[in-house]
Design a protein around this motif. Structure first.
Motif, PDB file in Angstrom:
ATOM      1  N   SER A  39      68.387   2.430  36.274  1.00  0.00           N
ATOM      2  CA  SER A  39      68.761   2.446  34.862  1.00  0.00           C
ATOM      3  C   SER A  39      70.150   3.039  34.658  1.00  0.00           C
ATOM      4  N   TYR A  65      72.890   0.700  36.071  1.00  0.00           N
ATOM      5  CA  TYR A  65      73.123  -0.455  35.204  1.00  0.00           C
ATOM      6  C   TYR A  65      74.007  -0.057  34.016  1.00  0.00           C
ATOM      7  N   ASP A  79      74.453 -10.063  33.299  1.00  0.00           N
ATOM      8  CA  ASP A  79      73.816 -10.668  34.472  1.00  0.00           C
ATOM      9  C   ASP A  79      74.340 -10.050  35.766  1.00  0.00           C
ATOM     10  N   ARG A  87      72.982  -6.561  36.249  1.00  0.00           N
ATOM     11  CA  ARG A  87      71.563  -6.534  36.629  1.00  0.00           C
ATOM     12  C   ARG A  87      71.378  -6.867  38.099  1.00  0.00           C
ATOM     13  N   ALA A 107      69.950  -4.081  40.684  1.00  0.00           N
ATOM     14  CA  ALA A 107      68.678  -4.354  41.362  1.00  0.00           C
ATOM     15  C   ALA A 107      68.687  -3.794  42.778  1.00  0.00           C
ATOM     16  N   LYS A 138      64.144  -2.441  38.437  1.00  0.00           N
ATOM     17  CA  LYS A 138      62.957  -3.235  38.712  1.00  0.00           C
ATOM     18  C   LYS A 138      62.961  -4.519  37.891  1.00  0.00           C
ATOM     19  N   ASP A 139      62.526  -5.615  38.514  1.00  0.00           N
ATOM     20  CA  ASP A 139      62.381  -6.884  37.831  1.00  0.00           C
ATOM     21  C   ASP A 139      61.247  -7.659  38.500  1.00  0.00           C
ATOM     22  N   PRO A 140      60.065  -7.848  37.875  1.00  0.00           N
ATOM     23  CA  PRO A 140      59.743  -7.456  36.489  1.00  0.00           C
ATOM     24  C   PRO A 140      59.559  -5.946  36.383  1.00  0.00           C
ATOM     25  N   PRO A 141      59.881  -5.394  35.228  1.00  0.00           N
ATOM     26  CA  PRO A 141      59.845  -3.932  35.082  1.00  0.00           C
ATOM     27  C   PRO A 141      58.434  -3.399  34.923  1.00  0.00           C
ATOM     28  N   GLN A 187      59.730   1.629  33.533  1.00  0.00           N
ATOM     29  CA  GLN A 187      61.039   0.978  33.504  1.00  0.00           C
ATOM     30  C   GLN A 187      61.322   0.352  32.143  1.00  0.00           C
ATOM     31  N   GLN A 188      60.295  -0.153  31.459  1.00  0.00           N
ATOM     32  CA  GLN A 188      60.488  -0.749  30.139  1.00  0.00           C
ATOM     33  C   GLN A 188      60.987   0.279  29.121  1.00  0.00           C
ATOM     34  N   TRP A 233      64.487   0.851  29.860  1.00  0.00           N
ATOM     35  CA  TRP A 233      65.313  -0.323  29.553  1.00  0.00           C
ATOM     36  C   TRP A 233      65.695  -0.344  28.068  1.00  0.00           C
TER      37      TRP A 233
END
Length: 291
Positions: free
Chosen positions: A243, A246, A258, A261, A265, A270-273, A277-278, A281
């Motif tokens: 976080s 980024y 983009d 990110r 990463a 994290k992706d998906p978070p 992490q959400q 974000w």
């Protein structure tokens, strides 16, 4: 008396006619028959002088044009180019040899440029390193005991919390500072002990979604502190490092969303978070929107 007047008039007319004739005769003569010594000319140049009669005048190149059947004279033809202007692979131009090039050296053309190793003969000398600026991170970097290790920039790396052999690897690689990103209220005494035992300066930064801006301010200040480098920034699971990195890439390096990110990463984003992490974000997006 009348007879004398008539005789005087006749004599005057004869004299005037003889003088006028002489003047007209001067201008009626052809150009080549005039006196070119300067007797016929006044203080100015006057008429151009034609060549003497009977002189030979060479014809123009290609001969005189031949009149056509209808009496017209065709226009002169342009001369053909002696050689094409396009590049001919069969006849390439001569090579231009530059001094000190391999071709010139083999042919003995130009001087041999030598680099002097003497400090007294150099103009600028070697670059001077600023006092207190530490050595940058080694290219290889520690691998054993340091999960998620990645070099972010010159003198700055990131990853997860090191194991015991990871601390030894960081010391061997020449790191000076260890920055621990942790949740609020976490016990950091054990991590601090491991870092200081290897001679590393330990810095702890509590990072929460609620006070993300405060954590970002301290994080950015440490990352940009060149005398503290090499620096290793780490956390427990990558949520906080991903976080913060980024947000740093967006607001300091000015990367697009983009590209930031993709790079973040590799630093823990994290992706998906996850649910944690959400929440981070959302805080990151608010921070970036205000910059």
């Amino acid at each position: 008396m009348v007879r004398q007047v008539l005789l005087a008039g006749i004599a005057g007319s004869i004299l005037a006619s003889s003088i006028g004739c002489n003047c007209q005769r001067c201008f009626r003569r052809p150009l080549h028959d005039r006196d070119t010594s300067g007797a016929d000319r006044g203080p100015y140049l006057g008429d151009p002088v034609a060549p003497p009669a009977g002189s030979y005048i060479a014809p123009p190149p290609g001969g005189l044009p031949i009149p056509s059947a209808d009496g017209g004279i065709p226009p002169p033809s342009l001369p053909s180019s002696p050689s094409p202007s396009r590049f001919d692979p069969a006849n390439p131009p001569a090579e231009i040899v530059i001094p000190d090039s391999p071709t010139a050296k083999s042919g003995g053309i130009g001087p041999e440029l030598m680099r002097s190793n003497s400090q007294s003969t150099r103009i600028l000398g070697d670059p001077v390193r600023v006092a207190g600026y530490a050595e940058s991170v080694k290219k290889s970097g520690p691998t054993a005991g340091v999960a998620g290790f990645a070099v972010v920039k010159d003198g700055v790396a990131t990853g997860r919390k090191p194991a015991l052999d990871g601390w030894d690897a960081l010391k061997s690689a020449g790191y000076k500072t260890a920055v621990y990103l942790h949740e609020a209220g976490a016990d950091t005494s054990a991590v601090k002990e491991q870092a200081e035992r290897r001679g590393l300066t330990f810095v702890s930064i509590p990072v929460t979604a609620e006070k993300f801006e405060d954590a970002m301010t301290r994080f950015q200040s440490l990352v940009n502190d060149k005398p503290a480098r090499p620096i290793y920034v780490f956390d427990d699971n990558g949520v906080r490092t991903g976080s913060l990195w980024y947000a740093y890439l967006r607001t300091v390096d000015f990367l697009g969303s983009d590209e930031a990110r993709v790079k973040a990463a590799a630093f823990g984003l994290k992706d998906p978070p996850s649910s944690e992490q959400q929440s981070f974000w959302v805080a990151v997006q608010k921070y970036v929107a205000t910059r």
